[in-house]
Design an enzyme around this catalytic site. Structure first.
Site, PDB file in Angstrom:
ATOM      1  N   TYR A  74       0.840  -1.210   0.000  1.00 44.99           N
ATOM      2  CA  TYR A  74       0.000   0.000   0.000  1.00 44.99           C
ATOM      3  C   TYR A  74       0.868   1.252   0.000  1.00 44.99           C
ATOM      4  O   TYR A  74       0.500   2.267  -0.566  1.00 44.99           O
ATOM      5  CB  TYR A  74      -0.926   0.006   1.227  1.00 44.99           C
ATOM      6  N   PHE A 126      -7.023  20.719 -25.329  1.00 42.69           N
ATOM      7  CA  PHE A 126      -7.446  19.322 -25.338  1.00 42.69           C
ATOM      8  C   PHE A 126      -8.658  19.208 -24.416  1.00 42.69           C
ATOM      9  O   PHE A 126      -8.738  19.901 -23.403  1.00 42.69           O
ATOM     10  CB  PHE A 126      -6.335  18.345 -24.931  1.00 42.69           C
ATOM     11  N   THR A 127      -9.550  18.301 -24.753  1.00 40.53           N
ATOM     12  CA  THR A 127     -10.870  18.234 -24.102  1.00 40.53           C
ATOM     13  C   THR A 127     -10.785  18.181 -22.572  1.00 40.53           C
ATOM     14  O   THR A 127     -11.285  19.070 -21.881  1.00 40.53           O
ATOM     15  CB  THR A 127     -11.639  17.007 -24.622  1.00 40.53           C
ATOM     16  N   ASP A 217       2.118  19.326 -21.370  1.00 40.98           N
ATOM     17  CA  ASP A 217       1.315  18.118 -21.504  1.00 40.98           C
ATOM     18  C   ASP A 217       2.208  17.171 -22.296  1.00 40.98           C
ATOM     19  O   ASP A 217       2.358  17.298 -23.506  1.00 40.98           O
ATOM     20  CB  ASP A 217       0.006  18.407 -22.238  1.00 40.98           C
ATOM     21  N   LYS A 260      -0.268   6.770 -23.751  1.00 40.19           N
ATOM     22  CA  LYS A 260       0.221   7.062 -25.103  1.00 40.19           C
ATOM     23  C   LYS A 260       1.718   6.715 -25.145  1.00 40.19           C
ATOM     24  O   LYS A 260       2.082   5.564 -25.305  1.00 40.19           O
ATOM     25  CB  LYS A 260      -0.042   8.531 -25.467  1.00 40.19           C
ATOM     26  N   ARG A 384     -13.311  14.666 -34.320  1.00 34.70           N
ATOM     27  CA  ARG A 384     -12.568  15.708 -33.609  1.00 34.70           C
ATOM     28  C   ARG A 384     -12.956  17.025 -34.275  1.00 34.70           C
ATOM     29  O   ARG A 384     -12.233  17.587 -35.073  1.00 34.70           O
ATOM     30  CB  ARG A 384     -11.053  15.498 -33.655  1.00 34.70           C
ATOM     31  N   PHE A 450     -18.880  14.330 -26.492  1.00 34.84           N
ATOM     32  CA  PHE A 450     -18.545  13.395 -27.570  1.00 34.84           C
ATOM     33  C   PHE A 450     -18.511  11.948 -27.100  1.00 34.84           C
ATOM     34  O   PHE A 450     -18.741  11.032 -27.881  1.00 34.84           O
ATOM     35  CB  PHE A 450     -17.193  13.776 -28.193  1.00 34.84           C
TER      36      PHE A 450
HETATM   37  N1  F0G Z   1      -3.642  15.319 -23.087  1.00 36.73           N
HETATM   38  C1  F0G Z   1      -3.692  14.912 -24.361  1.00 36.73           C
HETATM   39  C2  F0G Z   1      -2.968  15.674 -25.421  1.00 36.73           C
HETATM   40  C3  F0G Z   1      -4.438  13.762 -24.686  1.00 36.73           C
HETATM   41  O1  F0G Z   1      -4.485  13.366 -25.954  1.00 36.73           O
HETATM   42  C4  F0G Z   1      -5.110  13.060 -23.667  1.00 36.73           C
HETATM   43  C5  F0G Z   1      -5.920  11.894 -23.971  1.00 36.73           C
HETATM   44  C6  F0G Z   1      -5.015  13.529 -22.351  1.00 36.73           C
HETATM   45  C7  F0G Z   1      -4.256  14.657 -22.105  1.00 36.73           C
HETATM   46  C8  F0G Z   1      -5.729  12.870 -21.206  1.00 36.73           C
HETATM   47  O2  F0G Z   1      -5.124  11.687 -20.880  1.00 36.73           O
HETATM   48  O3  F0G Z   1      -6.847   9.950 -21.439  1.00 36.73           O
HETATM   49  O4  F0G Z   1      -4.913   9.434 -19.949  1.00 36.73           O
HETATM   50  O5  F0G Z   1      -6.737  10.878 -19.143  1.00 36.73           O
HETATM   51  N2  F0G Z   1      -6.267  11.602 -25.142  1.00 36.73           N
HETATM   52  C9  F0G Z   1      -7.004  10.443 -25.572  1.00 36.73           C
HETATM   53  C10 F0G Z   1      -7.268  10.545 -27.043  1.00 36.73           C
HETATM   54  C11 F0G Z   1      -8.214  10.141 -24.778  1.00 36.73           C
HETATM   55  O6  F0G Z   1      -7.974   9.661 -27.572  1.00 36.73           O
HETATM   56  O7  F0G Z   1      -6.775  11.459 -27.699  1.00 36.73           O
HETATM   57  P1  F0G Z   1      -5.957  10.405 -20.324  1.00 36.73           P
END
Ligand code: F0G
Length: 459
Positions: A74, A126-127, A217, A260, A384, A450
C-alpha cells in the site's frame, strides 16, 4: 509514395488477438444501435480500431515480465521507485506523483495552481485538459500559431506557440493572473503536430521573465522528439533520449498520460520540480487517486509504465511508429483524399469539411464521416470537430475551425496491411460522399459530450 522506404516493424509477434470481421448489414445495425457515435460501438462491431492510441498499445515481453514483479504494498512500492527513477532519468523532473491516467494529473495540477479568474494559455485545447482548467475557474486562451488551424498548411512545427499572442495575453491580463502556460507536445487536435525546440525554449524564456511557470502536456513527447530529430536543424545526430531531456529542461513540470507514449494500457503522472507544489499535489492525490506512492496505479502497472518509458525513447521504435502513420497519410493523399498536413505523430486526420461541404457544422459533418467510414469498412475512427469542442460557458456550440475525423494508430498493434484496408474504407466513404445527410442530437450530455452523445440522421 515515390522512393520513400517505410521502416519495417522493429519487433516480431508473440501473441495474437483475433478481430471481428463484420458484414455491411451488421454494421448498419451496429451504428444505429450506437446512435451514430463510434464511442458507443463495441469491440465485436469493429474490425480495425483506430478510435484512439490511448491505452490501446501492445506491451512488450519485457513489460509483461515486469507485471509479474508488481510490489503491491500500500505504501513504498518498489515499482514506484522504478517509475520515479525513469521519470527523473529521462525527463529530468525531481518529483513524481502517479495518477490513474493523464486527466488525474490534470485534475491535480489545475487544483493546485489555478485561482478563480485566472487565464491558462495553451497551444490549442485538449478536451479533458481544458475542462479541468475551467472547473477550477480558469479561462483557457488558445495561443497556438494561426497555421495550426489551416489543414493544408505544411508548417513543420504547427504545434508552436505564437509568442506575440502569448505576450498580448500577458499584457492584457497581467502575469499574476497566468499561473502557468500549458504546452502540449505534440498537439493532438491540431493533427498530432510537433513543437520545435526553439519554440519551447523561447516560450520558457518569455514565461520566466514574468515569473510564469511552463507545464508541458507530455502525453506524446517522444513522437515530438522524433519530429525534432527529423526536422529541426542541429538535432539530426542527437538521440531521442537527449532530445527528450532537453525538451523538458524548458518546463517546470508536466502532466503525462502513460497510455500514449508510456506504451501501457493505463497510468499517468504529474511531475514537478517545485517542492511546495509537490507537497500540495501529494495532499490532493490521496483524496482523488491513492497514496503518493501509487496514485491510481497498481504496483505492476507502475512497473510496466517505467519500462515503457525507456522503450519509447528507442529511435527504431518511434521512427517506425511515425512511419506507420505517414504510410497511411501518404496513401490517402495519393488517392486525393483531404487530410491535415503534414501528417502528424499519432494519427491521420480527415478534413470533413471537404468531404461534406453541403453539411453545415452544426449538423456535425465529422461525426457523420466517422459513421460512414465505419459503415464502409468496419474501421472505427473518432470525431474531432464541433462535437468534441463542446459548448462554451454560455451554452453555445464552440465552432472550431478544424472539423476532423481522426484515424489514430495504436502503438505496435496493426500492420501496414491493416492500413491498406483503412485506405480502402476511407476511399469508399470519399466516393460516396455526395448525398450523405447531417445529424442531429438525440441525447447530449452536459460535458465532454462526444463520449456518450447519441445522434440520428436528418431527413
Ligand atoms: N492530453 C492529451 C494531449 C491527450 O491526448 C489526452 C488523452 C489527455 C491529455 C488525457 O489523458 O486519457 O490518460 O486521461 N487523449 C485520448 C485521445 C483520450 O484519444 O486522444 P488520459
Amino acid at each position: 509514395m515515390e522512393s520513400y522506404k517505410y521502416m519495417a516493424e522493429p519487433y516480431k509477434i508473440k501473441m495474437v488477438e483475433p478481430i471481428a470481421v463484420t458484414t455491411r448489414e451488421q454494421r448498419e445495425e451496429a451504428i444505429k444501435r450506437a446512435g451514430y457515435n463510434t464511442f458507443l460501438l463495441t469491440t465485436e462491431d469493429v474490425y480495425i480500431d483506430l478510435l484512439t492510441d490511448s491505452g490501446t498499445n501492445a506491451m512488450s515481453d519485457n513489460q509483461w515480465a515486469g507485471l509479474m514483479l508488481g510490489d503491491e504494498a500500500y505504501a513504498g512500492s518498489k515499482n514506484f521507485r522504478h517509475l520515479e527513477q525513469a521519470v527523473r532519468e529521462l525527463y529530468g523532473f525531481k518529483y513524481v506523483v502517479p495518477t490513474h491516467q493523464g486527466r488525474g494529473a490534470e485534475n491535480l495540477l489545475s487544483q493546485i495552481m489555478i485561482k478563480q479568474g485566472d487565464y491558462v494559455p495553451g497551444n490549442m485545447y485538449f478536451t479533458t485538459t481544458r475542462l479541468h482548467q475551467e472547473l477550477n475557474g480558469a479561462i483557457f486562451r488558445d495561443v497556438i500559431i494561426d497555421e495550426a488551424h489551416e489543414p493544408e498548411n505544411e508548417h513543420p512545427f504547427k504545434g508552436n506557440i505564437d509568442l506575440n499572442k502569448l505576450q498580448a495575453l500577458i499584457d492584457e491580463v497581467g502575469p499574476e493572473r497566468i499561473p502557468y502556460i500549458c504546452l502540449a507536445v505534440t498537439v493532438n487536435l491540431a493533427g498530432g503536430q510537433p513543437v520545435s525546440m526553439e519554440n519551447m525554449k523561447a516560450v520558457y524564456e518569455l514565461a520566466h521573465k514574468y515569473g510564469i511557470k511552463v507545464m508541458f502536456d507530455a502525453t506524446r513527447c517522444v513522437e515530438n522528439a522524433c519530429f525534432i530529430k527529423h526536422r529541426e536543424p542541429g538535432y539530426e545526430n542527437k538521440s531521442i533520449r537527449e532530445i527528450v531531456k532537453e525538451m523538458f529542461s524548458y518546463a517546470d513540470g508536466c502532466t503525462m498520460s502513460g497510455k500514449k507514449d508510456g506504451i501501457v494500457n493505463i497510468g499517468g503522472f504529474l511531475a514537478l520540480n517545485d517542492e511546495e507544489l509537490y507537497q500540495k499535489a501529494t495532499a490532493l492525490v490521496v483524496v482523488y487517486e491513492g497514496m503518493p506512492s501509487y496514485g491510481g496505479m497498481s504496483g505492476r502497472d507502475m512497473e510496466a509504465l517505467a519500462r515503457g518509458l525507456y522503450e519509447a525513447v528507442d529511435y527504431n521504435y518511434v521512427a517506425h511508429r511515425l512511419d506507420q502513420v505517414k504510410y497511411l497519410g501518404d496513401k490517402l493523399i495519393a488517392e486525393g483524399i483531404p487530410v491535415v498536413k503534414p501528417i502528424g505523430g499519432h494519427a491521420v486526420f480527415l478534413d470533413a469539411r471537404q468531404f461534406y461541404p453541403h453539411i453545415p457544422q452544426d449538423q456535425f459533418p465529422a461525426q457523420m464521416l466517422a459513421a460512414q467510414v465505419y459503415l464502409e469498412s468496419g474501421v472505427r475512427s473518432m470525431e474531432r470537430g464541433i462535437v468534441s469542442a463542446g459548448r462554451d460557458p454560455e451554452g453555445n456550440h464552440r465552432f472550431p475551425k478544424l472539423e476532423l475525423v481522426r484515424l489514430t494508430i495504436p502503438r505496435r498493434v496493426y500492420t501496414y496491411a491493416h492500413l491498406d484496408v483503412v485506405v480502402d474504407g476511407v476511399k469508399a466513404a470519399w466516393n460516396n460522399r455526395h448525398n450523405v445527410p447531417g445529424l442531429r442530437f438525440v441525447y447530449e450530455p452536459p460535458v465532454l459530450r462526444f463520449f456518450t452523445a447519441r445522434f440520428e440522421p436528418l431527413k
